[in-house]
Design an enzyme around this catalytic site. Sequence first.
Site, PDB file in Angstrom:
ATOM      1  N   SER A 133       1.058  -1.090   0.143  1.00 47.11           N
ATOM      2  CA  SER A 133      -0.028  -0.679   0.477  1.00 47.11           C
ATOM      3  C   SER A 133       0.495   1.356   0.593  1.00 47.11           C
ATOM      4  O   SER A 133       2.267   1.322   0.719  1.00 47.11           O
ATOM      5  CB  SER A 133      -0.760  -0.344   0.912  1.00 47.11           C
ATOM      6  OG  SER A 133      -1.459   0.832   1.610  1.00 47.11           O
ATOM      7  N   TYR A 146      -2.158  -0.407  10.587  1.00 42.51           N
ATOM      8  CA  TYR A 146      -2.115  -0.250   9.103  1.00 42.51           C
ATOM      9  C   TYR A 146      -0.390  -0.479   8.278  1.00 42.51           C
ATOM     10  O   TYR A 146      -0.450  -0.492   7.230  1.00 42.51           O
ATOM     11  CB  TYR A 146      -3.585  -0.210   8.066  1.00 42.51           C
ATOM     12  CG  TYR A 146      -3.704  -0.548   6.971  1.00 42.51           C
ATOM     13  CD1 TYR A 146      -4.030  -1.731   6.403  1.00 42.51           C
ATOM     14  CD2 TYR A 146      -3.099   0.033   5.496  1.00 42.51           C
ATOM     15  CE1 TYR A 146      -4.414  -1.734   5.420  1.00 42.51           C
ATOM     16  CE2 TYR A 146      -3.185   0.237   4.208  1.00 42.51           C
ATOM     17  CZ  TYR A 146      -4.066  -0.910   3.936  1.00 42.51           C
ATOM     18  OH  TYR A 146      -4.096  -1.930   2.571  1.00 42.51           O
ATOM     19  N   LYS A 150       2.201  -2.392   6.186  1.00 45.44           N
ATOM     20  CA  LYS A 150       2.271  -2.228   4.832  1.00 45.44           C
ATOM     21  C   LYS A 150       4.130  -2.046   4.959  1.00 45.44           C
ATOM     22  O   LYS A 150       5.004  -2.423   3.534  1.00 45.44           O
ATOM     23  CB  LYS A 150       1.609  -1.673   3.794  1.00 45.44           C
ATOM     24  CG  LYS A 150       0.273  -1.673   4.012  1.00 45.44           C
ATOM     25  CD  LYS A 150       0.796  -2.858   3.493  1.00 45.44           C
ATOM     26  CE  LYS A 150      -1.052  -3.058   3.522  1.00 45.44           C
ATOM     27  NZ  LYS A 150      -1.222  -4.587   2.299  1.00 45.44           N
TER      28      LYS A 150
END
Length: 241
Positions: A133, A146, A150
């Site tokens: 991402s 998150y 990533k």
Amino acid sequence: MEFDGRQVIVTGAGKGIGRHTAQLLAARGAQVTALSRSQADLDSLRAEIGGRSIAVDLEDKVAARQAAEAALPADLLVNCAGINILEPFLEMQDESFDKIQAVNVRATAIVSQVFARDLVRRGVSGAIVNVSSLSSFFGFPDHAAYCASKGAMDGLTRVMAKELGSHGIRVNAVNPGVTLTDLARVAWSAPEKGGPMLARTPLGRFAETGDVAEVILFLLSDRAAMLTGLALPIDGGFHVV
């Protein structure tokens, strides 16, 4: 039909980027083994493209390894399974952090290890694409766990590329910006969040799942034979502004 006869494992194949990737691969000749938590999603995908399907919760490390072993043999792998839990950093829960790392990072490592060990044992080359991402490069509010996952995925990708290259296994990551999946709509539907992101994107739109899937297929293909260790933004130019 550039993937004719190739066996491909796609995790997170039930929805979003993973589903679109599985559909494109099948349309171009691949035999797809789809992994997803949702049996209903797998059933509907199998009705569209055939192939095999395995329902698995990749948060469970034992189940993740068993599913990866059941999906063999394969020539190519796409690690697309991922989750997010939106929480401000000061309110982030330990359980949320652990769950995100387990699905987004640990499962990628487990499935990739099982897949790569089998390629090495058989003495054949292959390719892996990890769906990371833009959150690997930028710190977005409410995305602490998150973003951390990533960033870890990109680090994992680089080590895998370095160690597996001598075995003829290429490993790359793609790093989409906002892509119009169900997950992204939850995170970016509010104008105060999505508006500034869109305003900063030179191409003036968010990505569709097909935009990302096409790049994944290129990196899997023999046309990308000299590409490994990349973390490739797919963001309409957001990262250059």
